[in-house]
Motif scaffolding. Sequence first.
Motif, PDB file in Angstrom:
ATOM      1  N   VAL C  54      66.244  67.093  69.860  1.00 25.15           N
ATOM      2  CA  VAL C  54      65.324  66.769  70.959  1.00 25.15           C
ATOM      3  C   VAL C  54      63.900  66.556  70.438  1.00 25.15           C
ATOM      4  CG1 VAL C  54      64.370  67.559  73.138  1.00 25.15           C
ATOM      5  CG2 VAL C  54      66.757  67.972  72.627  1.00 25.15           C
ATOM      6  N   THR C  55      63.385  67.505  69.638  1.00 26.07           N
ATOM      7  CA  THR C  55      62.028  67.311  69.117  1.00 26.07           C
ATOM      8  C   THR C  55      61.977  66.065  68.237  1.00 26.07           C
ATOM      9  OG1 THR C  55      62.489  68.807  67.285  1.00 26.07           O
ATOM     10  CG2 THR C  55      61.338  69.740  69.166  1.00 26.07           C
ATOM     11  N   TRP C  58      61.613  62.998  70.318  1.00 25.01           N
ATOM     12  CA  TRP C  58      60.249  62.893  70.849  1.00 25.01           C
ATOM     13  C   TRP C  58      59.257  62.480  69.759  1.00 25.01           C
ATOM     14  CZ3 TRP C  58      62.983  63.903  74.960  1.00 25.01           C
ATOM     15  CH2 TRP C  58      62.401  63.746  76.217  1.00 25.01           C
ATOM     16  N   MET C  61      59.161  58.853  69.059  1.00 28.55           N
ATOM     17  CA  MET C  61      58.461  58.006  70.024  1.00 28.55           C
ATOM     18  C   MET C  61      57.026  57.718  69.590  1.00 28.55           C
ATOM     19  SD  MET C  61      59.610  59.894  73.482  1.00 28.55           S
ATOM     20  CE  MET C  61      61.325  60.145  73.891  1.00 28.55           C
ATOM     21  N   PHE C  62      56.468  58.579  68.738  1.00 29.39           N
ATOM     22  CA  PHE C  62      55.053  58.435  68.399  1.00 29.39           C
ATOM     23  C   PHE C  62      54.824  58.132  66.923  1.00 29.39           C
ATOM     24  CE2 PHE C  62      55.549  61.524  71.859  1.00 29.39           C
ATOM     25  CZ  PHE C  62      54.900  60.821  72.860  1.00 29.39           C
ATOM     26  N   MET C  78      49.662  65.152  66.086  1.00 28.96           N
ATOM     27  CA  MET C  78      49.064  66.485  66.052  1.00 28.96           C
ATOM     28  C   MET C  78      47.840  66.611  66.960  1.00 28.96           C
ATOM     29  SD  MET C  78      50.724  68.465  64.021  1.00 28.96           S
ATOM     30  CE  MET C  78      49.587  69.782  63.657  1.00 28.96           C
ATOM     31  N   VAL C  81      48.562  63.243  71.026  1.00 24.26           N
ATOM     32  CA  VAL C  81      49.688  63.315  71.946  1.00 24.26           C
ATOM     33  C   VAL C  81      49.700  64.710  72.574  1.00 24.26           C
ATOM     34  CG1 VAL C  81      52.195  63.249  72.145  1.00 24.26           C
ATOM     35  CG2 VAL C  81      51.028  61.693  70.588  1.00 24.26           C
ATOM     36  N   GLU C  82      49.861  64.774  73.885  1.00 22.46           N
ATOM     37  CA  GLU C  82      49.896  66.077  74.552  1.00 22.46           C
ATOM     38  C   GLU C  82      51.072  66.889  74.010  1.00 22.46           C
ATOM     39  OE1 GLU C  82      49.545  66.863  78.923  1.00 22.46           O
ATOM     40  OE2 GLU C  82      48.546  64.909  78.855  1.00 22.46           O
ATOM     41  N   TYR C  83      50.821  68.079  73.545  1.00 23.05           N
ATOM     42  CA  TYR C  83      51.830  68.971  72.962  1.00 23.05           C
ATOM     43  C   TYR C  83      52.514  68.368  71.739  1.00 23.05           C
ATOM     44  CZ  TYR C  83      51.433  72.018  77.004  1.00 23.05           C
ATOM     45  OH  TYR C  83      50.972  72.869  77.956  1.00 23.05           O
ATOM     46  N   TRP C  85      51.551  68.565  68.747  1.00 21.57           N
ATOM     47  CA  TRP C  85      51.544  69.602  67.696  1.00 21.57           C
ATOM     48  C   TRP C  85      52.732  70.539  67.858  1.00 21.57           C
ATOM     49  CZ3 TRP C  85      51.195  74.569  69.580  1.00 21.57           C
ATOM     50  CH2 TRP C  85      50.748  74.695  70.903  1.00 21.57           C
ATOM     51  N   MET C  87      55.694  69.820  69.219  1.00 22.53           N
ATOM     52  CA  MET C  87      56.905  69.088  68.811  1.00 22.53           C
ATOM     53  C   MET C  87      57.011  69.108  67.288  1.00 22.53           C
ATOM     54  SD  MET C  87      57.787  67.439  71.677  1.00 22.53           S
ATOM     55  CE  MET C  87      56.947  67.846  73.169  1.00 22.53           C
ATOM     56  N   TYR C  89      55.547  71.074  65.001  1.00 28.23           N
ATOM     57  CA  TYR C  89      55.763  72.390  64.407  1.00 28.23           C
ATOM     58  C   TYR C  89      57.162  72.909  64.705  1.00 28.23           C
ATOM     59  CZ  TYR C  89      50.854  72.907  63.095  1.00 28.23           C
ATOM     60  OH  TYR C  89      49.645  72.759  62.507  1.00 28.23           O
ATOM     61  N   MET C  90      57.664  72.596  65.907  1.00 27.91           N
ATOM     62  CA  MET C  90      59.030  73.031  66.205  1.00 27.91           C
ATOM     63  C   MET C  90      60.012  72.325  65.282  1.00 27.91           C
ATOM     64  SD  MET C  90      59.156  73.406  70.344  1.00 27.91           S
ATOM     65  CE  MET C  90      60.898  73.680  70.502  1.00 27.91           C
ATOM     66  N   PRO C 267      52.649  78.178  61.392  1.00 29.14           N
ATOM     67  CA  PRO C 267      53.514  77.001  61.328  1.00 29.14           C
ATOM     68  C   PRO C 267      53.696  76.422  59.926  1.00 29.14           C
ATOM     69  CG  PRO C 267      51.436  76.461  62.366  1.00 29.14           C
ATOM     70  CD  PRO C 267      51.454  77.934  62.206  1.00 29.14           C
TER      71      PRO C 267
END
Lengths: 264, 232, 414
Positions: C54-55, C58, C61-62, C78, C81-83, C85, C87, C89-90, C267
């Motif tokens: 999933v991450t 996402w 996409m960027f 980082m 994009v909203e959140y 960072w 995505m 780091y996960m 991270p």
Amino acid sequence: MSKNKQGKKHIHILDGMSLYKRDKSPFYWGYLNVGGEIYKKSLKTRDKREAEKFLFEWKSKLLLDKSLNKLNGNLEMDVLKNPVVNNTRRKALMITSSLMGAVTVAGFAVPFLSAWNPSERAKALGASVKFDLSKLEPGAMAVVEWRRTPIFVVHQTPKALENLPKLNNRVTDPVLSEGVARSTNEKFTVLKGVCTHLSCAPKYHPEIEPKAWDEQWLGGFFCPCHGSKFDLAGRVYKGVPAPTNLEVPPHTFEGDTLIIGELT
Amino acid sequence: MKKLLLILLILSSYGFSAGENNCGSLEKCDAFSSNVHDLYSLQRGLGIYMNYCASCHTLKLLRWNRLQKDLVIPENIITEELIRTPDTKIADHMTFGMPDVSPIGAPDLTLRTRVRGDEWIYTYLRTFYEDPSQTSGSNNLVYVGTAMPNVLAGLQGNQALDTGGTLVSISEGSMTAEEFDDSMKDLVNFLAYAAEPARITREKNGVFVILFFIVFTAVMNLLYREYAKELK
Amino acid sequence: MASEKNTIMGWVDRRLPVTENLERHLTKHPVPKKVNFFYLFGALLMVVFMIQVVTGIWLMMFYTNTEEGAFASVEYIMRDVEYGWLMRYMHSTGASAFFFLMYFHMFRGLLYGSYQKPKELVWLFGCFLLFLLMAEGFLGYVLPWGQMSYWAANVILSLFGAIPFIGPDLQVWIQGDFVLSGITLSRFFALHVVVVPLLMIALVVFHIFALHEVGAGNPEGVDIEKYRDKKGMPLDGAPFHPYKTFGALPAIGIFFIVFFAIVFFAPTGGGYFIEKPNFEEANFLKTPEHIAPVWYYAPFYSILRAVTFGIPFLGITSKFLGFIIFAASIAILFVVPWLDRSNVQSIRYKGMYSKIAMILFAASFITLGYLGTKPVNELRTIIAQICTVFYFAPFILMPIYTKYEKTLEVPDRL
């Protein structure tokens, strides 16, 4: 004391029942021969008397299992045989944990959904643009790009402003409460250059003269794609494909400067 | 076999203890770990950056409006006092009107603390000394032969290397030694922020996520135990 | 039967046996009722796999897969994009978690004989998954196009160049260029996001289907299939749901605590998860002072480096021999089912030598891992060489010691 083939010391209890000790294991182990089937397991005790007791219990349990097996065949997995169910507690725990699960899923969804919002780069590119109005002659129109959309900035002539109310009965939405020029400034009109019919770019025709599409043309926008007509304030004529007026983008006037887009 | 294991263990621990030297000519960098939650420190760090670093070094990954939001600076101070180049919008990156590649070879500093580490930068900034053999007239203990001139001499005063290889102050600057160290901490804090603006939210909100999962684990454990009773 | 019911599910079941398969492979699938924590890593691996997918989607996409845009696009993720960072780091922490769990999962297999007949295929699919995971991790590490991405990829690609005769051509073919470049980056991106994950999903499915055919093991090495009830369910078994599904939940909770502690507070893992030089864009003129692999490759990298000698009369250079032994260190795992001649499964009932072998293997793996992240010196090379021997010895000697050592008797029931 007797010795079997493997050389382990067996303590004979009854026929087909014995205890024995194994290397490394401190416990007594049980040996059962029930109707020709051999069973062996650790009795988990160091005490001989206790081991004997366990051995008998085990044998009777096995015999019971076997007889049940023969009678109605409902010998089941150990876990399903003796359920220790507390239904209220179970229900409460299920509800709590389902809620926790739902919160977790929702929590995971938030960042993934927000990531689709316009990024800072998109916001920077879509930020407001400035336009200097001092060089725009009366009657002229400038096209300013904002968020990849042509923005029409029209400097209205006094004549045009005079003509606008005359068209009230020919346009769909004549209300001019938003201001004659449909802007906060009486002299300038700011419109999105996108036809509200099928997104073509309308053409600017300020001339007051008979046109192929209109004998009594008082100036305005004509869309060459499907013949929609708008007046100089972007109001849509009756009887054309376009359903609504040309859109007015957010804008502010600061002296001679026009700012298109939201203020930060 | 067990003896062999023991020998192996002793040998390995010996191998492990040999530390790496990654602080230039110094044995070890001075201990410092950045803190991005002290707003005033970040603002002071920004001040030092604008006065002493911004004429050569870009921060080309950081946007002015991000800085404005995170450091809680009024917008008019950004637009009127900090952005000194015309046509720079508040959503633009902090390039200070400099080209993408610096003509004098000054690196972009946005990610510098992540490449070098907080301690390296903190020590580097404080170990300049006079060295006439260098074109810039100064040298550095951490980055020997650095091309960067000692722009902070006005604050720190000049230092020189004595025969034993330690730094001695030879002239006074406008700050005392402690004041200067504190200022450099502010600067490194600011650079650490610039390297990862999301770190502020990350470290602030992480606690709640972890607390949530502690509760989650507790509830799930109760649920499991309720059923595990049957597995006896 | 659910399919006879006059419900929507019944209608579906008569056309597609959903309920039957769910019951067979998930809810009613019998598993040993008593296992230990080592048996939770499989479930956690599934969780991590999902996080990565999933991450990863996402991030895709960027991300920009060009030489010019890759590094900048990571910083775009980082910062802009909203959140983004979170995505990233996960995903990066997920990679480390994936390997961590994988190593424990496989070590469990070695300890409790999860590879023995009839589970050979389960083990083989697992080994293939490890291989694919290593490939996936390597390909993914190149994508940020930082200094370490570039130079680590250079090191690994030049290994292919060490293969006699075809090596140099093979290296150029893999790169698609005479040097490691944006062309390589683009194809690595395609492999990382499509090819390898698809293969992994397929293998995970095979892994689980094969496991469900032969049945899960247990730390005792007891065969629970021996005693069954009238429905054919093993007496020492328990249905997968609710006993094992609910058992996995607290484990997932603990995993998330540790996982998010790293994501939010460390991270970069002190430079072991995301290395410092990788915050500098790839520069083909400047090698970082010290090229270290990410921790999860360190043991194998250490083995590679430990080979400082070749076999001159066979024309094998030390570089190529290093490559062979490096490859062998993974390949040897594939043949473990045929090396173990023991009559018991679990380490609990195996003899002294098996136990020593496992300790030696684990100790040398950890030591090699540590050494792999450090620069070489003479002493470390010697230790790495000793550890390489100890890494292989437990496997090479396995047919001998497992056959002749004294084993304990395995109980009948769990």
